[in-house]
Design an enzyme around this catalytic site. Sequence first.
Site, PDB file in Angstrom:
ATOM      1  N   ASP B 203      43.259  51.182  45.176  1.00  0.00           N
ATOM      2  CA  ASP B 203      43.003  49.903  45.837  1.00  0.00           C
ATOM      3  C   ASP B 203      42.617  50.228  47.286  1.00  0.00           C
ATOM      4  O   ASP B 203      43.473  50.610  48.083  1.00  0.00           O
ATOM      5  CB  ASP B 203      44.276  49.047  45.736  1.00  0.00           C
ATOM      6  CG  ASP B 203      44.302  47.889  46.734  1.00  0.00           C
ATOM      7  OD1 ASP B 203      43.324  47.705  47.492  1.00  0.00           O
ATOM      8  OD2 ASP B 203      45.314  47.168  46.749  1.00  0.00           O
ATOM      9  N   LYS B 229      37.295  42.197  53.935  1.00  0.00           N
ATOM     10  CA  LYS B 229      38.150  43.026  54.777  1.00  0.00           C
ATOM     11  C   LYS B 229      37.342  44.102  55.487  1.00  0.00           C
ATOM     12  O   LYS B 229      37.891  44.958  56.167  1.00  0.00           O
ATOM     13  CB  LYS B 229      39.273  43.640  53.941  1.00  0.00           C
ATOM     14  CG  LYS B 229      40.354  42.610  53.566  1.00  0.00           C
ATOM     15  CD  LYS B 229      41.495  43.271  52.844  1.00  0.00           C
ATOM     16  CE  LYS B 229      42.745  42.415  52.810  1.00  0.00           C
ATOM     17  NZ  LYS B 229      42.691  41.258  51.956  1.00  0.00           N
TER      18      LYS B 229
END
Lengths: 143, 410
Positions: B203, B229
Amino acid sequence: MTVNQVQDEIINEFSLLDGDMEMTVFYIMELGQRLSEMSETDKTEANLVKGCQSKVWLVAEVTDGNVLFKADSNTAITKGLVSLLIRIFNNQTPETILGSDLYFMHRIGMERFIGTQRSNGFASMIKQMKLYALAFKTQLAKA
Amino acid sequence: MDTILADIEKIRAQFPVLQQHVNGKPLIYFDNAATNQKPKQVIDALINYYQGYNANIHRGIHTLAEKATKAFETTRHSMQRFINAKHAEEIIFTRGVTESINLVASSYGRAFLNEGDEVIISGLEHHSNIVPWQIICEEKKAKLKIIPVTEIGEIDLNGYQKLLSTKTKIVATNHASNSLGTINPVKEIIRLAHEVGAVVLIDGAQAAAHLEIDVLSLDCDFYCISSHKMYGPTGAGILYGKKEWLEKMPPYMGGGEMIKDVTFAKTTYNDLPYKFEAGTPNIADVIALNEAINFIQSISKEVIAEHEQSLLNYATKKLSEIPSVKFIGTSKEKVAVLSFVIEGIHPFDVGQMLDARGIAVRTGHHCTQPLMERFGIEGTVRASFSIYNTTHEIDELAEAVKRIVNFMKP
């Protein structure tokens, strides 16, 4: 004092803060600090107000026909917010609480400093207080 | 120092959202680990697409469709280079890391997990790297094993090795922890997993904008990234998967785009990457993601990492001077995330008091409830830094935290 007199008093106090957010938040927490203590034994799962993001415990009793609330929270700001409601509703009859119209939140611009989640939580506190009032009203009528 | 500051001011000027006041104070945005802000070139790319060449991609033969398809596929190639993947078709567009993990858990899990097999995740994981594995493990009667986390918030590598066995089929961990910032030794984690024949999913939500990512060198089987992000729009992200696995995995969703031929008797599926991209994709956001990659590369990850590390070190020093502030997660290897608690003051209160001074931080469990439980806390206050933040802003944070401590504990 009547419910509306207390509400007007609160509106007046907040107007002195001149909309300054930091002073407002500090003031709310200060009000929370002044709230009379709740016994640890009352801080049970059953006394938690449902729908609040923070933990809010609420209990009530009726003396001489008037309701007395006690509350606490694990967060200082929420404790301050619940203290405002207690100040308004304490020593009022169940009928008065049930029939009251709360307008101070809008007037002090509460939506500016409590987000959507806290607004829902605040509505849950009011609902829980009115439920207590309703239960006491029924109880008193039977007696 | 002055030149760095001048550069940062130039970079800040590219972010329209940062040019505002919140509660009467200049906005200080320290919630970058949740989502970071978008430079003007990313916002312009969105506007340009909708105003100039909005069209559905891949099947249209008209000019706009061709232009949109080209822009969409450009992002795939940029992303391939951004993470050093071998093939462009190893880049699958998704809605973000959560969908990428769900895709692998569901598709790979459905095809390759059997009763009694084991999936290993770490105790540092976000709920999105926990729940998909719980779901597939329950379905397949496989076991979910958790790598313990040390007192300073690192993965316990010895504990990890003890969990590994021939039963291990999948290992999934984050590259960097969203709650604590810890950078995990993913290369070692991957190497050890491969020794027992397990595949590894990383991740990369908290790494993409901060760390160099080289999937070939890491040798990971799957790597997940969220666009929002890394200065890109929300609702877009990628799953990188080794071609050999993606080819063997069954489709995750059925629909248009992912098929070759459909009859009521049988459907044959499209080739990679389209097999995993059913339906009209998030065209605008994927196109704008390319500008986010360009933005990062125009500064370089090295410069970004250096600036963010200096902010992290400065903030750690400033906040450590305040009594009753306690850091959660003190690994030496961290991305620019500073998680802390103040003794006797609830994180929500701290967050709200900081907001009153225009400072945006995240408070709560950060979608890592098991990790919070590990440290015996309900949540933390998390300040996370980005390329556009300054030491002056950290001074403001430290000053505000001091005021809070003084108010609550006079």
